[in-house]
Write a protein that holds these residues in place. Structure first.
Motif, mmCIF file in Angstrom:
data_model
loop_
_atom_site.group_PDB
_atom_site.id
_atom_site.type_symbol
_atom_site.label_atom_id
_atom_site.label_comp_id
_atom_site.label_asym_id
_atom_site.label_seq_id
_atom_site.Cartn_x
_atom_site.Cartn_y
_atom_site.Cartn_z
ATOM 1 N N ALA A 1 36.263 48.189 35.125
ATOM 2 C CA ALA A 1 35.202 47.177 35.286
ATOM 3 C C ALA A 1 35.746 45.752 35.360
ATOM 4 O O ALA A 1 34.972 44.807 35.547
ATOM 5 C CB ALA A 1 34.214 47.291 34.130
ATOM 6 N N THR A 2 37.053 45.565 35.226
ATOM 7 C CA THR A 2 37.648 44.221 35.171
ATOM 8 C C THR A 2 37.224 43.355 36.349
ATOM 9 O O THR A 2 36.743 42.227 36.177
ATOM 10 C CB THR A 2 39.190 44.316 35.140
ATOM 11 O OG1 THR A 2 39.587 45.080 34.009
ATOM 12 C CG2 THR A 2 39.822 42.934 35.059
ATOM 13 N N ARG A 3 37.412 43.861 37.548
ATOM 14 C CA ARG A 3 37.145 43.066 38.750
ATOM 15 C C ARG A 3 35.651 42.777 38.923
ATOM 16 O O ARG A 3 35.262 41.690 39.348
ATOM 17 C CB ARG A 3 37.699 43.783 39.980
ATOM 18 C CG ARG A 3 39.220 43.891 39.991
ATOM 19 C CD ARG A 3 39.707 44.726 41.169
ATOM 20 N NE ARG A 3 41.148 44.862 41.175
ATOM 21 C CZ ARG A 3 41.984 43.966 41.727
ATOM 22 N NH1 ARG A 3 41.503 42.883 42.314
ATOM 23 N NH2 ARG A 3 43.288 44.159 41.693
ATOM 24 N N THR A 4 34.815 43.753 38.580
ATOM 25 C CA THR A 4 33.361 43.569 38.708
ATOM 26 C C THR A 4 32.858 42.523 37.726
ATOM 27 O O THR A 4 32.053 41.650 38.083
ATOM 28 C CB THR A 4 32.631 44.918 38.495
ATOM 29 O OG1 THR A 4 33.061 45.840 39.504
ATOM 30 C CG2 THR A 4 31.125 44.741 38.564
ATOM 31 N N PHE A 5 33.317 42.588 36.478
ATOM 32 C CA PHE A 5 32.913 41.590 35.476
ATOM 33 C C PHE A 5 33.358 40.192 35.910
ATOM 34 O O PHE A 5 32.605 39.226 35.771
ATOM 35 C CB PHE A 5 33.509 41.937 34.103
ATOM 36 C CG PHE A 5 32.601 42.785 33.249
ATOM 37 C CD1 PHE A 5 32.056 42.290 32.080
ATOM 38 C CD2 PHE A 5 32.278 44.086 33.622
ATOM 39 C CE1 PHE A 5 31.217 43.070 31.281
ATOM 40 C CE2 PHE A 5 31.448 44.877 32.845
ATOM 41 C CZ PHE A 5 30.909 44.370 31.671
ATOM 42 N N GLN A 6 34.581 40.081 36.425
ATOM 43 C CA GLN A 6 35.074 38.782 36.901
ATOM 44 C C GLN A 6 34.172 38.244 38.009
ATOM 45 O O GLN A 6 33.789 37.069 37.994
ATOM 46 C CB GLN A 6 36.500 38.916 37.431
ATOM 47 C CG GLN A 6 37.017 37.632 38.102
ATOM 48 C CD GLN A 6 38.409 37.801 38.680
ATOM 49 O OE1 GLN A 6 39.356 38.021 37.936
ATOM 50 N NE2 GLN A 6 38.540 37.697 39.998
ATOM 51 N N TYR B 1 34.626 37.954 45.077
ATOM 52 C CA TYR B 1 35.047 37.298 43.838
ATOM 53 C C TYR B 1 35.845 38.209 42.907
ATOM 54 O O TYR B 1 36.546 37.733 42.019
ATOM 55 C CB TYR B 1 33.835 36.752 43.072
ATOM 56 C CG TYR B 1 33.109 35.629 43.774
ATOM 57 C CD1 TYR B 1 33.729 34.851 44.758
ATOM 58 C CD2 TYR B 1 31.797 35.329 43.445
ATOM 59 C CE1 TYR B 1 33.050 33.819 45.391
ATOM 60 C CE2 TYR B 1 31.104 34.291 44.069
ATOM 61 C CZ TYR B 1 31.741 33.545 45.047
ATOM 62 O OH TYR B 1 31.057 32.526 45.656
ATOM 63 N N GLY B 2 35.699 39.516 43.092
ATOM 64 C CA GLY B 2 36.449 40.449 42.254
ATOM 65 C C GLY B 2 37.595 41.099 43.007
ATOM 66 O O GLY B 2 38.418 41.790 42.407
ATOM 67 N N GLU B 3 37.623 40.901 44.329
ATOM 68 C CA GLU B 3 38.625 41.541 45.195
ATOM 69 C C GLU B 3 38.673 43.052 44.908
ATOM 70 O O GLU B 3 39.727 43.658 44.798
ATOM 71 C CB GLU B 3 39.994 40.869 45.014
ATOM 72 C CG GLU B 3 39.957 39.387 45.373
ATOM 73 C CD GLU B 3 41.277 38.658 45.171
ATOM 74 O OE1 GLU B 3 41.855 38.178 46.165
ATOM 75 O OE2 GLU B 3 41.724 38.568 44.009
ATOM 76 N N GLU B 4 37.451 43.611 44.779
ATOM 77 C CA GLU B 4 37.270 45.012 44.422
ATOM 78 C C GLU B 4 36.998 45.835 45.687
ATOM 79 O O GLU B 4 35.983 45.634 46.358
ATOM 80 C CB GLU B 4 36.107 45.139 43.435
ATOM 81 C CG GLU B 4 35.672 46.551 43.111
ATOM 82 C CD GLU B 4 36.784 47.398 42.542
ATOM 83 O OE1 GLU B 4 37.317 48.246 43.306
ATOM 84 O OE2 GLU B 4 37.121 47.221 41.350
ATOM 85 N N ARG B 5 37.891 46.765 46.017
ATOM 86 C CA ARG B 5 37.763 47.528 47.263
ATOM 87 C C ARG B 5 36.610 48.527 47.238
ATOM 88 O O ARG B 5 36.114 48.949 48.281
ATOM 89 C CB ARG B 5 39.081 48.237 47.592
ATOM 90 C CG ARG B 5 39.537 49.225 46.544
ATOM 91 C CD ARG B 5 40.909 49.777 46.840
ATOM 92 N NE ARG B 5 40.930 50.580 48.060
ATOM 93 C CZ ARG B 5 41.901 51.453 48.344
ATOM 94 N NH1 ARG B 5 42.915 51.608 47.517
ATOM 95 N NH2 ARG B 5 41.854 52.153 49.443
#
Length: 303
Positions: free
Chosen positions: A196-201, A153-157
């Motif tokens: 933290a943008t992607r994690t919060f999303q 959901y965050g597309e966080e690698r």
């Protein structure tokens, strides 16, 4: 910051398609910008039903209900669209619109717990009258499941490193604490983007079942539309936009059916035709930077 409705005129004009009466649905009332413009263009016989889960949005909507007898608010997710309309004796409508994502007031109020920019209780619920807060949810979720959600959901690698740091921290009570944990765990920050943008999303999407609700909502929206009725949906990130794009593509394409030893037969199962894909103008982006990532997709119900 007050909420500025994105792609306001483009959405309402596309939804109406030059009509000035009928029954319309706003799946995400927010602060009512799209609904108010829609009502201003409709005659006295028209009706508009809006959905929202946010108690503050519902309070604004209740005031509009008092001012305009053509308008009704429904305290529910747009995933309950068909059921809630049927309960009010409505089987078909002339248009359905939705403005996905988080509104400016939700982001800007620290106590709502959506933003890493202001420290507040770690909540993140669209409907903060029920369900688990983000703090409660993070305590009970397993590390591997959390890593998968941050990645999906965050597309966080770096989802695995971040999930490990979050779980090792134990109880996290504020957005500031969570932002600092992610910031420390993140090995490579993107330019012009908080680490933290992607994690919060990702956490927000999971807490509120945002993508699941879109998947449930879209087929219902098509089912309740009259022939030539319009569906207009605004999205703000690639995960949402992909769902809408793929749904409209599927519903507007010929399905192929291959029988045993028979030539390929095309079955016409189409329910929609594509009308438009619109982004915010340069002027709108200057006035409201949050509109930069917005896309409006419009489709029409076939007869």
């Amino acid at each position: 910051m007050s909420h500025i409705s994105v792609l306001l005129h483009e959405t309402v004009d596309a939804l109406l398609a030059e009509r000035n009466t009928g029954i319309y649905v706003d799946g995400t009332f927010g602060r009512g910008g799209h609904t108010r413009l829609l009502l201003s263009k409709l005659d006295e016989h028209a009706r508009v039903y809006a959905f929202d889960k946010d108690p503050q949005a519902l309070a604004v909507a209740a005031e509009l209900e008092q001012q305009d007898p053509r308008f009704k608010i429904i305290h529910a997710s747009f995933a309950d669209l068909k059921q809630e309309l049927a309960a009010r004796g409505i089987e078909q409508v002339d248009g359905v619109m939705a403005d996905l994502g988080v509104s400016s007031p939700q982001l800007d109020q620290a106590e709502r717990g959506f933003s890493f920019m202001q420290d507040g209780p770690l909540d993140m619920r669209m409907d903060n009258s029920q369900g688990e807060t983000a703090a409660e949810w993070l305590l009970q979720i397993e590390e591997e499941a959390l890593a998968n959600i941050i990645f999906k959901y965050g597309e966080e690698r770096y989802s695995r490193r971040i999930a490990k740091a979050i779980k090792n921290a134990g109880l996290i009570e504020t957005t500031g604490q969570l932002a600092e944990i992610v910031k420390t765990a993140h090995p490579k920050w993107e330019k012009h983007k908080h680490p933290a943008t992607r994690t919060f999303q990702a956490i927000r999407i999971a807490i509120n079942k945002e993508l699941e609700d879109i998947d449930i909502f879209l087929p219902q929206a098509v089912e309740v539309l009259k022939p030539e009725g319009r569906l207009a949906v605004i999205s703000f990130h690639s995960l949402e936009d992909r769902l809408i794009k793929q749904f409209i593509q599927k519903e507007s394409s010929l399905a192929e059916d291959t029988g045993w030893g028979l030539p390929q037969v095309q079955q016409d199962t189409r329910r929609l035709k594509k009308i438009a894909r619109i982004c915010a103008s340069e002027e709108e982006v200057k006035a409201n930077p949050r509109s930069r990532s917005a896309w409006l997709r419009v489709a029409e119900k076939l007869a």
